[in-house]
Design a protein around this motif. Sequence first.
Motif, PDB file in Angstrom:
ATOM      1  N   LYS A 288      -9.755  -6.818   6.157  1.00 40.56           N
ATOM      2  CA  LYS A 288     -10.043  -5.519   5.541  1.00 40.56           C
ATOM      3  C   LYS A 288      -9.885  -5.595   4.032  1.00 40.56           C
ATOM      4  O   LYS A 288      -9.005  -6.266   3.537  1.00 40.56           O
ATOM      5  N   ARG A 289     -10.746  -4.871   3.330  1.00 38.26           N
ATOM      6  CA  ARG A 289     -10.671  -4.863   1.872  1.00 38.26           C
ATOM      7  C   ARG A 289     -10.126  -3.555   1.332  1.00 38.26           C
ATOM      8  O   ARG A 289      -9.850  -3.447   0.146  1.00 38.26           O
ATOM      9  N   CYS A 290      -9.996  -2.551   2.218  1.00 38.67           N
ATOM     10  CA  CYS A 290      -9.551  -1.234   1.782  1.00 38.67           C
ATOM     11  C   CYS A 290      -8.489  -0.668   2.715  1.00 38.67           C
ATOM     12  O   CYS A 290      -8.444  -1.008   3.890  1.00 38.67           O
ATOM     13  N   TYR A 291      -7.650   0.177   2.146  1.00 36.11           N
ATOM     14  CA  TYR A 291      -6.699   0.968   2.927  1.00 36.11           C
ATOM     15  C   TYR A 291      -7.163   2.420   2.920  1.00 36.11           C
ATOM     16  O   TYR A 291      -7.824   2.864   1.981  1.00 36.11           O
ATOM     17  N   THR A 292      -6.755   3.158   3.941  1.00 40.62           N
ATOM     18  CA  THR A 292      -6.960   4.606   3.961  1.00 40.62           C
ATOM     19  C   THR A 292      -5.702   5.270   3.399  1.00 40.62           C
ATOM     20  O   THR A 292      -4.653   4.630   3.262  1.00 40.62           O
ATOM     21  N   VAL A 293      -5.805   6.559   3.103  1.00 40.19           N
ATOM     22  CA  VAL A 293      -4.633   7.313   2.637  1.00 40.19           C
ATOM     23  C   VAL A 293      -3.529   7.236   3.691  1.00 40.19           C
ATOM     24  O   VAL A 293      -2.358   7.032   3.371  1.00 40.19           O
ATOM     25  N   LYS A 294      -3.908   7.364   4.963  1.00 39.61           N
ATOM     26  CA  LYS A 294      -2.920   7.305   6.047  1.00 39.61           C
ATOM     27  C   LYS A 294      -2.195   5.953   6.079  1.00 39.61           C
ATOM     28  O   LYS A 294      -0.981   5.902   6.269  1.00 39.61           O
ATOM     29  N   GLU A 295      -2.931   4.876   5.870  1.00 35.47           N
ATOM     30  CA  GLU A 295      -2.307   3.545   5.854  1.00 35.47           C
ATOM     31  C   GLU A 295      -1.327   3.404   4.688  1.00 35.47           C
ATOM     32  O   GLU A 295      -0.243   2.846   4.852  1.00 35.47           O
ATOM     33  N   ILE A 296      -1.709   3.932   3.514  1.00 37.14           N
ATOM     34  CA  ILE A 296      -0.811   3.871   2.359  1.00 37.14           C
ATOM     35  C   ILE A 296       0.459   4.682   2.659  1.00 37.14           C
ATOM     36  O   ILE A 296       1.565   4.246   2.346  1.00 37.14           O
ATOM     37  N   GLN A 297       0.284   5.855   3.283  1.00 32.40           N
ATOM     38  CA  GLN A 297       1.432   6.674   3.680  1.00 32.40           C
ATOM     39  C   GLN A 297       2.396   5.867   4.545  1.00 32.40           C
ATOM     40  O   GLN A 297       3.610   5.913   4.341  1.00 32.40           O
ATOM     41  N   GLU A 298       1.842   5.155   5.520  1.00 33.57           N
ATOM     42  CA  GLU A 298       2.671   4.387   6.452  1.00 33.57           C
ATOM     43  C   GLU A 298       3.330   3.192   5.767  1.00 33.57           C
ATOM     44  O   GLU A 298       4.501   2.900   6.005  1.00 33.57           O
ATOM     45  N   ILE A 299       2.598   2.507   4.894  1.00 29.44           N
ATOM     46  CA  ILE A 299       3.146   1.339   4.198  1.00 29.44           C
ATOM     47  C   ILE A 299       4.326   1.757   3.316  1.00 29.44           C
ATOM     48  O   ILE A 299       5.375   1.114   3.307  1.00 29.44           O
ATOM     49  N   LEU A 300       4.151   2.852   2.575  1.00 30.51           N
ATOM     50  CA  LEU A 300       5.177   3.289   1.626  1.00 30.51           C
ATOM     51  C   LEU A 300       6.187   4.257   2.240  1.00 30.51           C
ATOM     52  O   LEU A 300       7.197   4.564   1.615  1.00 30.51           O
ATOM     53  N   ASP A 301       5.886   4.762   3.442  1.00 30.34           N
ATOM     54  CA  ASP A 301       6.722   5.754   4.115  1.00 30.34           C
ATOM     55  C   ASP A 301       6.921   6.978   3.216  1.00 30.34           C
ATOM     56  O   ASP A 301       8.043   7.378   2.903  1.00 30.34           O
ATOM     57  N   VAL A 302       5.778   7.537   2.771  1.00 35.62           N
ATOM     58  CA  VAL A 302       5.789   8.715   1.908  1.00 35.62           C
ATOM     59  C   VAL A 302       4.843   9.773   2.484  1.00 35.62           C
ATOM     60  O   VAL A 302       4.076   9.505   3.403  1.00 35.62           O
ATOM     61  N   SER A 303       4.902  10.961   1.895  1.00 36.59           N
ATOM     62  CA  SER A 303       4.052  12.061   2.355  1.00 36.59           C
ATOM     63  C   SER A 303       2.627  11.908   1.819  1.00 36.59           C
ATOM     64  O   SER A 303       2.382  11.174   0.850  1.00 36.59           O
ATOM     65  N   ARG A 304       1.719  12.635   2.434  1.00 40.81           N
ATOM     66  CA  ARG A 304       0.325  12.636   2.001  1.00 40.81           C
ATOM     67  C   ARG A 304       0.187  13.073   0.534  1.00 40.81           C
ATOM     68  O   ARG A 304      -0.509  12.415  -0.245  1.00 40.81           O
ATOM     69  N   PRO A 305       0.865  14.179   0.125  1.00 37.86           N
ATOM     70  CA  PRO A 305       0.753  14.575  -1.299  1.00 37.86           C
ATOM     71  C   PRO A 305       1.246  13.494  -2.261  1.00 37.86           C
ATOM     72  O   PRO A 305       0.714  13.370  -3.366  1.00 37.86           O
ATOM     73  N   THR A 306       2.229  12.714  -1.852  1.00 37.33           N
ATOM     74  CA  THR A 306       2.727  11.627  -2.700  1.00 37.33           C
ATOM     75  C   THR A 306       1.643  10.577  -2.913  1.00 37.33           C
ATOM     76  O   THR A 306       1.459  10.074  -4.028  1.00 37.33           O
ATOM     77  N   VAL A 307       0.907  10.257  -1.859  1.00 35.50           N
ATOM     78  CA  VAL A 307      -0.194   9.291  -1.981  1.00 35.50           C
ATOM     79  C   VAL A 307      -1.248   9.831  -2.947  1.00 35.50           C
ATOM     80  O   VAL A 307      -1.714   9.116  -3.840  1.00 35.50           O
ATOM     81  N   TYR A 308      -1.603  11.119  -2.808  1.00 34.63           N
ATOM     82  CA  TYR A 308      -2.596  11.705  -3.709  1.00 34.63           C
ATOM     83  C   TYR A 308      -2.105  11.727  -5.157  1.00 34.63           C
ATOM     84  O   TYR A 308      -2.889  11.530  -6.085  1.00 34.63           O
ATOM     85  N   ALA A 309      -0.803  11.927  -5.357  1.00 38.64           N
ATOM     86  CA  ALA A 309      -0.236  11.883  -6.718  1.00 38.64           C
ATOM     87  C   ALA A 309      -0.401  10.486  -7.316  1.00 38.64           C
ATOM     88  O   ALA A 309      -0.739  10.340  -8.493  1.00 38.64           O
ATOM     89  N   LEU A 310      -0.178   9.446  -6.504  1.00 39.19           N
ATOM     90  CA  LEU A 310      -0.381   8.067  -6.975  1.00 39.19           C
ATOM     91  C   LEU A 310      -1.852   7.827  -7.319  1.00 39.19           C
ATOM     92  O   LEU A 310      -2.166   7.169  -8.326  1.00 39.19           O
TER      93      LEU A 310
END
Length: 58
Positions: free
Chosen positions: A4-26
């Motif tokens: 895979k060359r891309c992550y989804t927002v959900k995958e980033i959430q799981e990798i970092l163990d953060v909330s959805r709004p935190t991913v969008y802030a990044l």
Amino acid sequence: MSEKRCYTVKEIQEILDVSRPTVYALLKKKEFRWIQLDGGKYRISKKSFDDWLDKQPE
């Protein structure tokens, strides 16, 4: 199957163990490369994200 060359927002959430709004802030801070697809979905560059993550302090 190729790697895979891309992550989804959900995958980033799981990798970092953060909330959805935190991913969008990044995403807004442009910490790593991403694209927005039709329909508003985001795809985050795996290489760009992995490089960014490796540079974070412990």
